[in-house]
Scaffold this motif. Structure first.
Motif, PDB file in Angstrom:
ATOM      1  N   UNK A 204       0.807  -1.227   0.000  1.00 41.98           N
ATOM      2  CA  UNK A 204       0.000   0.000   0.000  1.00 41.98           C
ATOM      3  C   UNK A 204       0.842   1.280   0.000  1.00 41.98           C
ATOM      4  N   UNK A 205       2.119   1.165   0.284  1.00 43.67           N
ATOM      5  CA  UNK A 205       2.997   2.334   0.387  1.00 43.67           C
ATOM      6  C   UNK A 205       3.802   2.589  -0.888  1.00 43.67           C
ATOM      7  N   UNK A 206       3.797   1.647  -1.814  1.00 47.34           N
ATOM      8  CA  UNK A 206       4.688   1.741  -2.968  1.00 47.34           C
ATOM      9  C   UNK A 206       4.457   2.994  -3.808  1.00 47.34           C
ATOM     10  N   UNK A 207       3.220   3.416  -3.991  1.00 44.14           N
ATOM     11  CA  UNK A 207       2.962   4.639  -4.770  1.00 44.14           C
ATOM     12  C   UNK A 207       3.533   5.859  -4.057  1.00 44.14           C
ATOM     13  N   UNK A 208       3.422   5.850  -2.749  1.00 41.07           N
ATOM     14  CA  UNK A 208       4.016   6.948  -1.965  1.00 41.07           C
ATOM     15  C   UNK A 208       5.533   6.976  -2.176  1.00 41.07           C
ATOM     16  N   UNK A 209       6.164   5.826  -2.179  1.00 38.32           N
ATOM     17  CA  UNK A 209       7.613   5.749  -2.393  1.00 38.32           C
ATOM     18  C   UNK A 209       7.975   6.199  -3.809  1.00 38.32           C
ATOM     19  N   UNK A 210       7.144   5.843  -4.772  1.00 38.14           N
ATOM     20  CA  UNK A 210       7.421   6.233  -6.161  1.00 38.14           C
ATOM     21  C   UNK A 210       7.303   7.748  -6.368  1.00 38.14           C
ATOM     22  N   UNK A 211       6.499   8.408  -5.559  1.00 38.79           N
ATOM     23  CA  UNK A 211       6.377   9.868  -5.665  1.00 38.79           C
ATOM     24  C   UNK A 211       7.543  10.595  -5.016  1.00 38.79           C
ATOM     25  N   UNK A 212       8.324   9.883  -4.219  1.00 38.98           N
ATOM     26  CA  UNK A 212       9.478  10.469  -3.546  1.00 38.98           C
ATOM     27  C   UNK A 212      10.698  10.354  -4.473  1.00 38.98           C
ATOM     28  N   UNK A 213      11.235  11.502  -4.948  1.00 35.22           N
ATOM     29  CA  UNK A 213      12.368  11.445  -5.894  1.00 35.22           C
ATOM     30  C   UNK A 213      13.574  10.681  -5.364  1.00 35.22           C
ATOM     31  N   UNK A 214      13.797  10.703  -4.058  1.00 33.69           N
ATOM     32  CA  UNK A 214      14.946   9.992  -3.484  1.00 33.69           C
ATOM     33  C   UNK A 214      14.761   8.480  -3.536  1.00 33.69           C
ATOM     34  N   UNK A 215      13.527   8.029  -3.464  1.00 33.91           N
ATOM     35  CA  UNK A 215      13.252   6.592  -3.460  1.00 33.91           C
ATOM     36  C   UNK A 215      12.916   6.054  -4.842  1.00 33.91           C
ATOM     37  N   UNK A 216      12.332   6.905  -5.679  1.00 39.91           N
ATOM     38  CA  UNK A 216      11.880   6.477  -7.008  1.00 39.91           C
ATOM     39  C   UNK A 216      13.000   5.819  -7.812  1.00 39.91           C
ATOM     40  N   UNK A 217      14.227   6.357  -7.704  1.00 44.26           N
ATOM     41  CA  UNK A 217      15.332   5.817  -8.505  1.00 44.26           C
ATOM     42  C   UNK A 217      15.699   4.381  -8.114  1.00 44.26           C
ATOM     43  N   UNK A 218      15.286   3.933  -6.920  1.00 42.09           N
ATOM     44  CA  UNK A 218      15.538   2.556  -6.509  1.00 42.09           C
ATOM     45  C   UNK A 218      14.340   1.651  -6.795  1.00 42.09           C
ATOM     46  N   UNK A 219      13.156   2.222  -6.679  1.00 45.18           N
ATOM     47  CA  UNK A 219      11.938   1.421  -6.791  1.00 45.18           C
ATOM     48  C   UNK A 219      11.456   1.293  -8.232  1.00 45.18           C
ATOM     49  N   UNK A 220      11.671   2.312  -9.022  1.00 46.24           N
ATOM     50  CA  UNK A 220      11.190   2.294 -10.407  1.00 46.24           C
ATOM     51  C   UNK A 220      12.298   1.817 -11.344  1.00 46.24           C
ATOM     52  N   UNK A 221      12.765   0.596 -11.097  1.00 43.68           N
ATOM     53  CA  UNK A 221      13.833   0.006 -11.909  1.00 43.68           C
ATOM     54  C   UNK A 221      13.381  -1.366 -12.414  1.00 43.68           C
ATOM     55  N   UNK A 222      14.006  -1.836 -13.485  1.00 48.72           N
ATOM     56  CA  UNK A 222      13.658  -3.184 -13.973  1.00 48.72           C
ATOM     57  C   UNK A 222      13.878  -4.266 -12.907  1.00 48.72           C
ATOM     58  N   UNK A 223      14.954  -4.151 -12.121  1.00 49.07           N
ATOM     59  CA  UNK A 223      15.209  -5.159 -11.086  1.00 49.07           C
ATOM     60  C   UNK A 223      14.143  -5.119  -9.995  1.00 49.07           C
TER      61      UNK A 223
END
Length: 94
Positions: free
Chosen positions: A60-79
């Protein structure tokens, strides 16, 4: 069957169904909860059971993490997408 018996049975069924309903527990969004997934996200190692359980817990928190520029670069990756898929957690569409 008497009307009072029917009413009692209906009440019992409603109570049983209410008892079976799962209570929703609020998730505390904390990206550090995903620390067990770092090696799987940064390399091609398979995710651990702990990683998968944490991804499901934090879903339930993943969209919140994706909106955070510091976290997006780790979460929005192919891996990260591969790890989520391997764990059976669909990647969110935010």
């Amino acid at each position: 069957m008497e009307a009072s018996h029917v009413a009692a049975i209906c009440t019992l069924v409603v109570l049983l169904l209410a008892a079976e309903t799962q209570v929703s527990v609020a998730v505390t969004c904390s990206p550090t909860q995903l620390s067990s997934c770092v090696s799987a996200i940064t390399s091609s190692t398979p995710p651990s059971r702990l990683c998968c359980s944490k991804i499901k817990e934090q879903k339930p928190c993943l969209c919140q993490y994706l909106r955070n520029p510091s976290l997006r670069k780790f979460i929005n990756t192919p891996n990260a997408r591969r790890v989520a898929s391997t764990c059976g957690t669909p990647f969110p569409k935010c």
